[in-house]
Each structure stands twice: as structure tokens, then as C-alpha cells.
Design a protein around this motif. Sequence first.
Motif, PDB file in Angstrom:
ATOM      1  N   ALA A   1      20.001  -6.670  -7.846  1.00  0.00           N
ATOM      2  CA  ALA A   1      21.325  -7.286  -7.752  1.00  0.00           C
ATOM      3  C   ALA A   1      22.285  -6.398  -6.971  1.00  0.00           C
ATOM      4  O   ALA A   1      23.230  -6.888  -6.350  1.00  0.00           O
ATOM      5  CB  ALA A   1      21.885  -7.550  -9.148  1.00  0.00           C
ATOM      6  N   ALA A   2      22.036  -5.100  -6.977  1.00  0.00           N
ATOM      7  CA  ALA A   2      22.905  -4.147  -6.282  1.00  0.00           C
ATOM      8  C   ALA A   2      22.356  -3.721  -4.930  1.00  0.00           C
ATOM      9  O   ALA A   2      23.111  -3.262  -4.072  1.00  0.00           O
ATOM     10  CB  ALA A   2      23.115  -2.903  -7.147  1.00  0.00           C
ATOM     11  N   HIS A   3      21.043  -3.872  -4.719  1.00  0.00           N
ATOM     12  CA  HIS A   3      20.439  -3.400  -3.468  1.00  0.00           C
ATOM     13  C   HIS A   3      19.115  -4.113  -3.238  1.00  0.00           C
ATOM     14  O   HIS A   3      18.298  -4.246  -4.135  1.00  0.00           O
ATOM     15  CB  HIS A   3      20.210  -1.886  -3.512  1.00  0.00           C
ATOM     16  CG  HIS A   3      19.691  -1.380  -4.829  1.00  0.00           C
ATOM     17  ND1 HIS A   3      18.396  -1.562  -5.265  1.00  0.00           N
ATOM     18  CD2 HIS A   3      20.325  -0.717  -5.832  1.00  0.00           C
ATOM     19  CE1 HIS A   3      18.244  -1.024  -6.458  1.00  0.00           C
ATOM     20  NE2 HIS A   3      19.399  -0.517  -6.841  1.00  0.00           N
ATOM     21  N   ILE A   4      18.910  -4.623  -2.024  1.00  0.00           N
ATOM     22  CA  ILE A   4      17.649  -5.265  -1.665  1.00  0.00           C
ATOM     23  C   ILE A   4      17.109  -4.635  -0.400  1.00  0.00           C
ATOM     24  O   ILE A   4      17.853  -4.112   0.440  1.00  0.00           O
ATOM     25  CB  ILE A   4      17.809  -6.789  -1.467  1.00  0.00           C
ATOM     26  CG1 ILE A   4      18.795  -7.088  -0.325  1.00  0.00           C
ATOM     27  CG2 ILE A   4      18.230  -7.461  -2.757  1.00  0.00           C
ATOM     28  CD1 ILE A   4      18.799  -8.554   0.084  1.00  0.00           C
ATOM     29  N   HIS A   5      15.791  -4.689  -0.247  1.00  0.00           N
ATOM     30  CA  HIS A   5      15.122  -4.083   0.905  1.00  0.00           C
ATOM     31  C   HIS A   5      13.666  -4.502   0.876  1.00  0.00           C
ATOM     32  O   HIS A   5      13.222  -5.210  -0.051  1.00  0.00           O
ATOM     33  CB  HIS A   5      15.250  -2.557   0.864  1.00  0.00           C
ATOM     34  CG  HIS A   5      14.927  -1.973  -0.475  1.00  0.00           C
ATOM     35  ND1 HIS A   5      13.644  -1.753  -0.893  1.00  0.00           N
ATOM     36  CD2 HIS A   5      15.727  -1.603  -1.507  1.00  0.00           C
ATOM     37  CE1 HIS A   5      13.653  -1.264  -2.122  1.00  0.00           C
ATOM     38  NE2 HIS A   5      14.912  -1.167  -2.524  1.00  0.00           N
ATOM     39  N   SER A   6      12.906  -4.072   1.821  1.00  0.00           N
ATOM     40  CA  SER A   6      11.473  -4.338   1.824  1.00  0.00           C
ATOM     41  C   SER A   6      10.833  -3.786   0.558  1.00  0.00           C
ATOM     42  O   SER A   6      11.195  -2.704   0.089  1.00  0.00           O
ATOM     43  CB  SER A   6      10.837  -3.673   3.053  1.00  0.00           C
ATOM     44  OG  SER A   6       9.437  -3.539   2.887  1.00  0.00           O
TER      45      SER A   6
END
Length: 504
Positions: free
Chosen positions: A298-303
Amino acid sequence: MHDVVIVGAGPVGLFLACELGLAGCSVLVLEREPEPHSPFKAKPLGMRGLSAASVEAFYRRGMLHQLLTASGVHDDPDADPDAHEPPLRGVGHFAGMVLDPALVDVAALPYRLPGPAMEGKLTYLEAVETLLSEQASRLGVEIRYGVTVSALSQNDESAVAQAGEHAYAARWVVGCDGGRSAVRGLAGFEFVGTEPQFTGYTMHATVADSEKLRSGFNLTPRGMYLQLLEGHIGMMDFDGGAFDRSRQPTRDHLQAVLRRVSGTDVTLNDVHLVSSFTDRAMQTTTYRRGRVLLAGDAAHIHSPLGGQGLNTGIGDAMNLGWKLAATVHGDAPDGLLDTYTRERHPVGAAVLDWSRAQVAAMRPDPHGQAVQGVVRDLIGTRDGTTYMFERLSGSSIRYDLGSEHPLVGRSAPDLRLENGTRLGDLLQDGWGVALDFSTDRCLGDSARGWEGRMRYAAGPARNDLGLGAVLVRPDGVVAWVGDRTPDREAFERAAGHWFGGPES
């Protein structure tokens, strides 16, 4: 009204619920899925790698043995380690380039001591979530499934999560509801970052001629694919993220991508399960807005390469839990909750950059090929592989706590007293720990002023690393270090800084 409502019953939300329940908070978890089980969480698609830091978190809360058993790992976490650390096994990869554990210079790792949680483990989401939900229930946490949060409001005293006709009020709301977080959008968090370069797929399929695919990670001139188990296939197609989760991939589409990326004429007979993802890398500018906080995706997305999302989220939950609990109980010193963003936001930003660097190395063009060559040269060296291991294991994380001592701000080594008690044993109740190795046990009277928030243990250690005393926060981070004759006033200042005023 509950103390805390957590939105999202994935590993991060459940771990946070356990932390808060352990501290005696009233916690309600809301999950939009109608029930906890899903084929995407079971083997093989639910397989995930836990970093050493995440394994350590489960160990410090007394859940490691159950986790290993549920995951089918037969290590004995309670076995007495030998005087010398056993050799590392799998230590991960960078952009599909697998690291050689024999090249990790364990002696160069700062303040490392042998213990039950020395390296990462392979598990799967269903095992993690089942363990955590059972633990949460034992701690009095209520979990409700099939609840979709559609509105959110807050004032100076509370926050309310609205789901249909039902309003769930709490003193605090935490969004742990994944990369497409409803809480993040409803609370107005700013979400910034970079757009994707590839579409990734993970699938369980029946392959007519699986011998045409090599096992493990395979970087090719057209992307990357991996085959962990027969029929469990992942692939990355550098299409600019054009085929995201908005469309369901067909068998023909998946076969065409796999043929292109692998450079073979492999045939897919049936596709049983499939999901897609991208390397979009985004992060909120803060992890708190008023009485609403965020953790995990919810605070950070990435591969998802390397399982960094799950591991970073568990680190978020471990960092936030004790601080939010202290705030709920009125024990928190001024500004304690604000240290959550201050400490974890840089960690999340570093993970996003680590993800971007891997994507750059995988690009199917001359630039990516050049980066791959440099990385292979580096991981062929002892120093290069050790650096990679520090990043992947989480051992390189150090919070800036304002001290020049190199151990302060790091995860504490598993110090062991002569009577066999380990630091990990002392952290299981979620309190801080003061370890006093001085001959006169000079910190005892002071530490007793924080009873209920800090555990005091004194005596000689089997390996005290030359330290006189150590103050460890509930999340296992070293907050203060004293020399052979610890400064009692300095200890009291550090304890007050993290745990508030002593009991009268």
C-alpha cells in the motif's frame, strides 16, 4: 471503537495485527476477499522467498519453528548452533543472476553471531497467512472477510472506514491492502514513481515439451524466463507494461510470449493458473496522514523480483507495530510514531531503486547486455557477492538514530547469555530489552523503571562482541550501546527517548 482497524489480511496486515495484539491492543482486520484461501497463495504460484531479516522477525516473535514446519522446511530452529556458523545455502539472485553462497564473506558482515535465523527461507503465502491468522486469533484479533472499504474519514480523535452500510471506527486505521490500495486513495496519499518497462507473468501450466526450457533463471536476448518446478513458469516481456492485470491472458498469448522470450517453439497444452504484474515502481511521499497509516505494498510497489515486496512489508509491520501500540497506550514519547516514516521510507526508496537496477540489467538491448556483463564480473568476486548478500538479506539496513556507534540503528546480533538465554528469546513478548554485561550490573535499578515496556537481563555473555550493555527496541533494532562501564545516565536518556518516561 477499536484501537486499530487494519485494512488487508495479507502477510503484512496479519503480522501487524499480531504485533498490536501482542501489545494488548483491540484490533479489527478487514479483508475484501470473501475467504482466506486462494490457489494463487498455495504451491506453486504462492511460493515466496523470505529474507534473513524476515526470518529473524518470525524468530523474534517465537513463530519460526511453526513457519518452517508449515513451509516444509525441516531445519531445527531450536538446535544449538556450533561454535562456527554453518555454510550459507541459497542467497538469492540479482536480475536472474544467481549468487554463489560460497563467495559470501560472512566474517565481513557487521556484528553477526550464529543463531537460528541466519539466512532466507523458501515458503508460500498460504503457510505464512495461516500461521499469522491463527496467531492473531490467539491474541484476540478479529478478522472479517468479504468487507470492501469504500470510504474513509477522520478527525483529531479517530478514523472511520466505511464498507457499505457498516462503519468501522478506530483510533487509527492502517492500510495494508496491497498495491492497488483503497485506503491509500481514499486518504489522499501522494503516490509517485516510474512507469513499467515490462509485463511479467507467472503461471502453472502443462507443457508438452518442457525439456525445451532450461530450469532456473534464464536471461535471453528477448527478456527473461524461469522454471522453478516443472510447469511453474515465470517470464518477463519488455513491452512497456502493455499487458497488465486489466486483461486476462489467454493460452495463445502466453505461448507466444514464452516462445519469443525463450527462443524456443515450446507448446503449452493447458494453463491452469496465471497472473500478471509489471515493474511499475511507486511510493507514497509519507506513510502517515493524520490517523491513517500505510504499510507494505500500500505504501510502495515495484517488481516482485527477489520477493522484496513481502520482505519490505514485514519490516514495515515490525517497525510500526510497537510504535503504534505505545501510542495507543499513551506510553509513546513525543514524535515516536513519526519515526515510522522517517525510518522506513528510505528503506522502501532503496528497494525501488534496487528493483529498477535489476530491470535495467535485464533489458533485452545492448545497454542491458553491458550491465549484465559488469554485474557478472562483480558477483564473481567475494566483495561483490558479499555486498549483494547484505542488500538481499536486509543486513545492510541501518536507521539513522543519531549515534556514531556502528551497531546503533542495526538489527541486533543474537547475543547469548552464559545460561543459554538468547536475545531472540527475550524479544518474544514484544518488549524492549536491556542486556547488561557489566560486572556490577549497574543498569538494573534504572531498567526496572520501564517494567512492562522493557525486559532487563544481566550476566556474562558467550560472545558479547566487546560491548558493556545494549538497549534493544521491541523490533530488534539496537537503540543504544554502552562500554564496559556503561553510563547510567546515557542509558536512561536513551530509554526515555524510545519508551517515554519511567514508571513512578
